[in-house]
Design an enzyme around this catalytic site. Structure first.
Site, short mmCIF file in Angstrom:
data_model
loop_
_atom_site.label_atom_id
_atom_site.label_comp_id
_atom_site.label_asym_id
_atom_site.label_seq_id
_atom_site.Cartn_x
_atom_site.Cartn_y
_atom_site.Cartn_z
N GLU A 4 0.84 -1.19 0.00
CA GLU A 4 0.00 0.00 0.00
C GLU A 4 0.88 1.24 0.00
O GLU A 4 1.81 1.35 0.81
CB GLU A 4 -0.91 0.00 1.23
CG GLU A 4 -1.72 1.27 1.44
CD GLU A 4 -2.56 1.65 0.23
OE1 GLU A 4 -2.45 2.81 -0.21
OE2 GLU A 4 -3.33 0.80 -0.26
N HIS B 83 -45.23 -4.53 9.02
CA HIS B 83 -45.97 -3.27 8.89
C HIS B 83 -45.98 -2.55 10.23
O HIS B 83 -46.20 -3.18 11.27
CB HIS B 83 -47.41 -3.56 8.46
CG HIS B 83 -48.29 -2.34 8.45
ND1 HIS B 83 -48.24 -1.41 7.43
CD2 HIS B 83 -49.22 -1.89 9.35
CE1 HIS B 83 -49.11 -0.44 7.69
NE2 HIS B 83 -49.71 -0.72 8.85
#
Length: 463
Positions: A28, A436
């Site tokens: 990296e 719901h």
């Protein structure tokens, strides 16, 4: 195995390869693991977008009987919190690498030949040989040509770490990154203008999904210009003068800061690919097959450097495939739909085939949609604008695409992505009992709308 790049694709590939018994080196170029996404992209931007949403939500409640005072932004504390989120995640990656015995080297890697790389760091060069390599070198933000070098002209990287909030900001680019940053800065009290060269915001998304966001951004921002081109930027001692070319835009305007968000360029030209025999096209992309192999069989490529969509979740899935193939396993990257999410307020999300794509490609689709104005949960949240829609193949009836706009749309799209991958049809979704009142039940209701069984709205019967 050597992996070039420690973004979401790179570290996922390295860790998966190590889990499968390979000896892995992860290279990296930056001090921290996580790549653009974790350090200067996905994660810090979402932290700031959350802060912006808190401000917006508090303001929305004023006409509902709950009043808050004008927010006071302590930028140092906000940036410190954002940084702590990033550091917690990057620190976790360091720990995961150690546990897997993945050796992490900081530096810039370039191929010397098909089995060797040179890693430069701090004036020193280290040479490593490898049996397999995975290129996960990512992409970088594109800067407009002929724009002066000035610390007040930034890409998303600079926009995510401001030392002070500008009074005025121009965002060049009405795509995902541009609108997310415009959302943040406007909510934090800046005067924000957005300019987009094409006729529409987020050109790749369907207009019915973008429309509620465009209306909200028009309220949030000072100006929102489409079909408008920036023709020049001049750096003055106290401001930046930007000139425009477009029907509704002014000839010029002054800003304290300019954010350029016009796309990203792959880093294929930065890795010495020629030395390894890896083919890179003129734009910097590397072509791969279903196993993520390049034209050189033992060298793989994943993520942004391999093409669109340039998304972290695509990269991480490709990383696992590349690692598994290198370890001798049968694997392939064959995702039918890759979700895209715009983390603005409201969120916009889609997966699979869009209506725009279906029309362009001549794909026959049937649509079921449900407006959130008929959702009890949405209305209880103060949201009367939003939409969930599902596209079904005209011949098989299977789900081929879907989209949503509204709070949490990025979470809703996961169910529809699974539906596409599993080959679900309208009945599979409609007959799945959704809780719901929830926003997720709008998915089931969109399927019911397609079937003609929806009772929460009156839809005229089709012949």
């Amino acid at each position: 195995m050597i992996v070039l790049g420690a973004g979401p694709g790179g570290y996922t590939a390295a860790f998966r390869a190590a889990d499968l018994g390979l000896d892995v080196v992860l290279v990296e170029r930056y001090p921290a693991l996580g790549g653009v996404c974790l350090n200067v992209g996905c994660i810090p931007s979402k932290a700031l977008l959350h802060a912006a949403k808190v401000v917006d939500d508090a303001a929305v409640m004023a006409d509902k009987g709950i009043l808050f005072g004008k927010p006071e932004i302590e930028l140092d504390k906000l940036m410190s919190w954002k940084t702590s989120v990033v550091e917690r995640l990057t620190g976790g990656l360091v720990g995961l690498a150690k546990k897997r015995k993945v050796r992490v080297l900081q530096g810039t890697a370039r191929f010397e030949d098909a089995h060797r790389v040179a890693i430069e760091h701090g004036g020193e060069t280290q040479h490593l040989s490898f049996a397999h390599a995975i290129v996960a070198a990512g992409s970088e933000a594109v800067m407009l040509p002929d724009v002066p070098e000035d610390e007040r002209i930034v890409t998303s990287t600079g926009a995510l770490s401001p030392t002070a909030l500008p009074d005025s900001l121009l965002v060049i680019g009405g795509g995902i990154i541009g609108l997310e940053m415009a959302n943040v800065y406007a909510s934090l009290g800046c005067k924000v203008d957005v300019v987009e060269m094409t006729p529409d915001l987020i050109p790749g998304a369907d207009r019915d999904l973008v429309k509620p966001l465009a209306r909200r951004m028009a309220q949030r921002c000072r100006h929102l210009w489409t079909s408008t081109k920036v023709t020049g930027v001049k750096a003055n001692p106290k401001s930046l003068t930007v000139s425009f070319e477009g029907k509704d835009a002014p000839d010029s305007e002054r800003y304290d800061r300019v954010l350029v968000a016009v796309g990203r360029r792959p880093n294929g030209g930065r890795i010495g690919a020629d030395a390894a025999g890896v083919a890179v096209d003129e734009r910097g992309f590397i072509a791969v097959d279903a196993q993520c192999r390049t034209n050189v069989g033992h060298i793989f490529a994943i993520g942004d450097i391999t093409g669109e969509p340039q998304l972290a979740h695509r990269a991480s899935h490709m990383g696992k495939v590349a690692a598994e193939v290198a370890a001798g396993h049968k694997a392939g990257f064959d995702a039918i739909g890759i979700p895209s999410v715009v983390y603005t307020d409201p969120e916009v999300a889609w997966v699979g085939v869009t209506e725009k794509q279906a029309k362009a490609d001549g794909i026959a689709v049937e649509k079921g949609s449900f407006p959130w104005a008929a959702s009890g949960r949405a209305l209880g949240m103060g949201v009367d604008e939003g939409l969930t829609k599902i596209l079904f193949d005209g011949e098989t009836g299977r789900v081929v695409g879907a989209g949503a706009v509204g709070p949490g749309a990025g979470e809703l799209i996961a169910e529809l992505g699974l539906a596409i991958e599993m080959g679900a049809d309208a009945e599979d979704i409609a007959l799945t009992v959704h809780a719901h009142p929830t926003l997720s039940e709008t998915v089931g209701m969109a399927a019911e709308a397609s079937l003609g069984t929806l009772t929460d709205l009156y839809l005229p019967k089709r012949g």
